[in-house]
Design a protein around this motif. Sequence first.
Motif, PDB file in Angstrom:
ATOM      1  N   ILE A 186       3.073  23.978  15.113  1.00 58.34           N
ATOM      2  CA  ILE A 186       3.861  24.056  13.873  1.00 58.34           C
ATOM      3  C   ILE A 186       3.900  22.692  13.186  1.00 58.34           C
ATOM      4  CG2 ILE A 186       6.228  24.342  13.000  1.00 58.34           C
ATOM      5  CD1 ILE A 186       6.545  26.608  15.121  1.00 58.34           C
ATOM      6  N   ARG A 187       4.149  21.653  13.984  1.00 59.48           N
ATOM      7  CA  ARG A 187       4.237  20.311  13.391  1.00 59.48           C
ATOM      8  C   ARG A 187       2.875  19.878  12.842  1.00 59.48           C
ATOM      9  NH1 ARG A 187       8.346  19.414  17.651  1.00 59.48           N
ATOM     10  NH2 ARG A 187       6.696  18.815  19.096  1.00 59.48           N
ATOM     11  N   ALA A 188       1.809  20.256  13.527  1.00 63.72           N
ATOM     12  CA  ALA A 188       0.464  19.899  13.050  1.00 63.72           C
ATOM     13  C   ALA A 188       0.170  20.567  11.706  1.00 63.72           C
ATOM     14  CB  ALA A 188      -0.581  20.315  14.085  1.00 63.72           C
ATOM     15  N   ASN A 189       0.808  21.729  11.462  1.00 56.47           N
ATOM     16  CA  ASN A 189       0.642  22.438  10.170  1.00 56.47           C
ATOM     17  C   ASN A 189       1.590  21.904   9.102  1.00 56.47           C
ATOM     18  OD1 ASN A 189      -1.213  24.224  11.266  1.00 56.47           O
ATOM     19  ND2 ASN A 189       0.290  25.803  11.722  1.00 56.47           N
ATOM     20  N   GLY A 190       2.393  20.868   9.451  1.00 57.75           N
ATOM     21  CA  GLY A 190       3.331  20.302   8.482  1.00 57.75           C
ATOM     22  C   GLY A 190       4.719  20.922   8.530  1.00 57.75           C
ATOM     23  N   GLY A 191       4.968  21.779   9.525  1.00 57.95           N
ATOM     24  CA  GLY A 191       6.275  22.437   9.626  1.00 57.95           C
ATOM     25  C   GLY A 191       7.237  21.674  10.519  1.00 57.95           C
ATOM     26  N   GLU A 192       8.461  22.211  10.628  1.00 60.80           N
ATOM     27  CA  GLU A 192       9.499  21.556  11.440  1.00 60.80           C
ATOM     28  C   GLU A 192       9.831  22.441  12.638  1.00 60.80           C
ATOM     29  OE1 GLU A 192      13.521  19.560  10.316  1.00 60.80           O
ATOM     30  OE2 GLU A 192      12.446  19.986   8.465  1.00 60.80           O
ATOM     31  N   ALA A 193       9.738  21.884  13.832  1.00 64.11           N
ATOM     32  CA  ALA A 193      10.035  22.680  15.031  1.00 64.11           C
ATOM     33  C   ALA A 193      10.503  21.788  16.161  1.00 64.11           C
ATOM     34  CB  ALA A 193       8.797  23.440  15.478  1.00 64.11           C
ATOM     35  N   ILE A 194      11.390  22.334  16.993  1.00 65.60           N
ATOM     36  CA  ILE A 194      11.723  21.683  18.259  1.00 65.60           C
ATOM     37  C   ILE A 194      11.419  22.665  19.383  1.00 65.60           C
ATOM     38  CG2 ILE A 194      13.473  20.050  17.447  1.00 65.60           C
ATOM     39  CD1 ILE A 194      15.584  22.138  18.480  1.00 65.60           C
ATOM     40  N   ALA A 195      10.994  22.134  20.512  1.00 64.44           N
ATOM     41  CA  ALA A 195      10.737  22.983  21.682  1.00 64.44           C
ATOM     42  C   ALA A 195      11.903  22.834  22.639  1.00 64.44           C
ATOM     43  CB  ALA A 195       9.454  22.538  22.360  1.00 64.44           C
ATOM     44  N   ILE A 196      12.389  23.954  23.156  1.00 68.38           N
ATOM     45  CA  ILE A 196      13.490  23.915  24.117  1.00 68.38           C
ATOM     46  C   ILE A 196      13.138  24.797  25.308  1.00 68.38           C
ATOM     47  CG2 ILE A 196      15.942  24.409  24.511  1.00 68.38           C
ATOM     48  CD1 ILE A 196      16.404  24.022  21.498  1.00 68.38           C
ATOM     49  N   ALA A 197      13.113  24.187  26.489  1.00 66.90           N
ATOM     50  CA  ALA A 197      12.881  24.973  27.705  1.00 66.90           C
ATOM     51  C   ALA A 197      14.204  25.593  28.127  1.00 66.90           C
ATOM     52  CB  ALA A 197      12.342  24.071  28.804  1.00 66.90           C
ATOM     53  N   CYS A 198      14.249  26.895  28.272  1.00 64.20           N
ATOM     54  CA  CYS A 198      15.489  27.560  28.674  1.00 64.20           C
ATOM     55  C   CYS A 198      15.177  28.932  29.252  1.00 64.20           C
ATOM     56  CB  CYS A 198      16.449  27.692  27.484  1.00 64.20           C
ATOM     57  SG  CYS A 198      15.715  28.545  26.095  1.00 64.20           S
ATOM     58  N   ASP A 199      16.198  29.501  29.904  1.00 64.39           N
ATOM     59  CA  ASP A 199      16.030  30.780  30.589  1.00 64.39           C
ATOM     60  C   ASP A 199      16.952  31.804  29.927  1.00 64.39           C
ATOM     61  OD1 ASP A 199      15.945  32.921  32.293  1.00 64.39           O
ATOM     62  OD2 ASP A 199      16.497  31.802  34.096  1.00 64.39           O
ATOM     63  N   VAL A 200      16.360  32.838  29.335  1.00 65.54           N
ATOM     64  CA  VAL A 200      17.185  33.836  28.629  1.00 65.54           C
ATOM     65  C   VAL A 200      18.089  34.628  29.576  1.00 65.54           C
ATOM     66  CG1 VAL A 200      15.674  34.142  26.623  1.00 65.54           C
ATOM     67  CG2 VAL A 200      15.302  35.556  28.670  1.00 65.54           C
ATOM     68  N   LEU A 201      17.863  34.489  30.886  1.00 63.29           N
ATOM     69  CA  LEU A 201      18.710  35.210  31.842  1.00 63.29           C
ATOM     70  C   LEU A 201      19.897  34.378  32.316  1.00 63.29           C
ATOM     71  CD1 LEU A 201      15.978  37.097  33.859  1.00 63.29           C
ATOM     72  CD2 LEU A 201      17.523  37.969  32.118  1.00 63.29           C
ATOM     73  N   SER A 202      20.004  33.153  31.817  1.00 64.07           N
ATOM     74  CA  SER A 202      21.114  32.287  32.220  1.00 64.07           C
ATOM     75  C   SER A 202      21.958  31.939  30.997  1.00 64.07           C
ATOM     76  CB  SER A 202      20.562  30.998  32.859  1.00 64.07           C
ATOM     77  OG  SER A 202      21.507  29.969  32.755  1.00 64.07           O
ATOM     78  N   LYS A 203      23.219  32.345  31.044  1.00 62.34           N
ATOM     79  CA  LYS A 203      24.097  32.048  29.908  1.00 62.34           C
ATOM     80  C   LYS A 203      24.264  30.536  29.737  1.00 62.34           C
ATOM     81  CE  LYS A 203      28.257  33.492  27.605  1.00 62.34           C
ATOM     82  NZ  LYS A 203      29.527  34.191  27.662  1.00 62.34           N
ATOM     83  N   GLU A 204      24.381  29.827  30.873  1.00 61.34           N
ATOM     84  CA  GLU A 204      24.561  28.366  30.802  1.00 61.34           C
ATOM     85  C   GLU A 204      23.353  27.722  30.126  1.00 61.34           C
ATOM     86  OE1 GLU A 204      24.810  30.087  33.861  1.00 61.34           O
ATOM     87  OE2 GLU A 204      26.917  30.362  33.352  1.00 61.34           O
ATOM     88  N   SER A 205      22.179  28.166  30.529  1.00 64.51           N
ATOM     89  CA  SER A 205      20.953  27.611  29.961  1.00 64.51           C
ATOM     90  C   SER A 205      20.896  27.876  28.453  1.00 64.51           C
ATOM     91  CB  SER A 205      19.748  28.236  30.673  1.00 64.51           C
ATOM     92  OG  SER A 205      18.554  27.884  30.046  1.00 64.51           O
ATOM     93  N   MET A 206      21.290  29.083  28.035  1.00 65.13           N
ATOM     94  CA  MET A 206      21.246  29.403  26.602  1.00 65.13           C
ATOM     95  C   MET A 206      22.313  28.624  25.842  1.00 65.13           C
ATOM     96  SD  MET A 206      18.577  31.117  26.603  1.00 65.13           S
ATOM     97  CE  MET A 206      18.474  31.242  24.827  1.00 65.13           C
ATOM     98  N   GLU A 207      23.459  28.375  26.494  1.00 62.75           N
ATOM     99  CA  GLU A 207      24.497  27.583  25.815  1.00 62.75           C
ATOM    100  C   GLU A 207      24.023  26.140  25.604  1.00 62.75           C
ATOM    101  OE1 GLU A 207      28.500  30.100  27.035  1.00 62.75           O
ATOM    102  OE2 GLU A 207      27.793  28.532  28.390  1.00 62.75           O
ATOM    103  N   GLU A 208      23.322  25.604  26.608  1.00 60.88           N
ATOM    104  CA  GLU A 208      22.732  24.258  26.456  1.00 60.88           C
ATOM    105  C   GLU A 208      21.733  24.256  25.313  1.00 60.88           C
ATOM    106  OE1 GLU A 208      23.190  21.204  27.924  1.00 60.88           O
ATOM    107  OE2 GLU A 208      25.008  22.289  28.512  1.00 60.88           O
ATOM    108  N   ALA A 209      20.908  25.299  25.280  1.00 68.30           N
ATOM    109  CA  ALA A 209      19.877  25.407  24.235  1.00 68.30           C
ATOM    110  C   ALA A 209      20.529  25.485  22.855  1.00 68.30           C
ATOM    111  CB  ALA A 209      19.011  26.645  24.492  1.00 68.30           C
TER     112      ALA A 209
END
Length: 279
Positions: free
Chosen positions: A51-74
Amino acid sequence: MKVDLSDKIAVITGAGGILAGNFAVHMAKCGAKVAVMDIDQAAAEKTAAEIRANGGEAIAIACDVLSKESMEEAEKKVVAAFGGYNILVNGAGGNNIKVSTTEDKFSQKAVDDPDMISFFDLDIPLFRRVVDLNLMGTFIPTQVFVKGLRKAEHPQIINMSSMSSYTALTRVVAYSNAKAAINSLTQWLTVHLGPLGIRVNAIAPGFFVTKQNKAMMTNPDGSLTPRSQKVIDHTPLGRMGEPDDLIGLLLFLCDHTASGYINGTVIPVDGGFMATPGV
Ligand SMILES: NC(=O)c1ccc[n+]([C@@H]2O[C@H](COP(=O)([O-])OP(=O)(O)OC[C@H]3O[C@@H](n4cnc5c(N)ncnc54)[C@H](O)[C@@H]3O)[C@@H](O)[C@H]2O)c1
């Protein structure tokens, strides 16, 4: 297809994968800022880098959709980077071939052959994992991200359903049940979140060869399995889907000026697969 998404900030789970990754790239090309989420950090970084190479804006976030804590951090990371968000795409999901029967119908051969998966071999913890990934992996991020969506302009949620949700597909019992539940969850959320003005819809793709179904759809040499050939024979357009086939509907749903009154639907993009029972 191009729509103006410059007022959108999208959170996309499973965006290190084939379909949701392509969603992220196209939404960013239309001006959306994108939080690319995946349990596979390298895969999320790869999509964000594209996305960034195409001139767009993006952040990558490693997280687990099965963990509420992980999603809250995200969620905190998205707010820190972009200040908020107005679209959630629940793209993480998929099947596991180890909890799919080898044959379409019950056969004694499958029961007797240790290399085949019969009805009796369906592994309960794996079955639960597939249901969890698709159902709870949609519910948990939704529960977390509605906190910010309720404050946003034109908020919406897009879920990933499947052809297996309307009538169960042979072999993939856990996946079919989980995707049927996604349709029900989409309706439930539409009603429950209606007072917040949050639109909730689902895309039901036909058949696309991706990471999660490669073992079932292709042979080790890359050729199509008999099951894939059956899908093609049953599809009026006579081919599998390509990831870009979903983009028109995705962008239409994201553009509230085009689809602002479309709510609570599960929309097939299947080359006509659903139009025929195959007989
Ligand atoms: N490929 C198809 O034919 C098809 C058809 C209908 C629906 N779908 C649905 O589309 C969605 C995307 O699937 P795809 O085919 O692109 O598969 P994919 O395997 O290419 O992508 C799925 C992504 O989800 C990520 N993921 C898995 N578990 C996760 C977790 N716990 N937390 C966060 N991320 C996780 C994976 O790392 C992967 O990058 C899924 O919901 C799938 O069921 C696919």
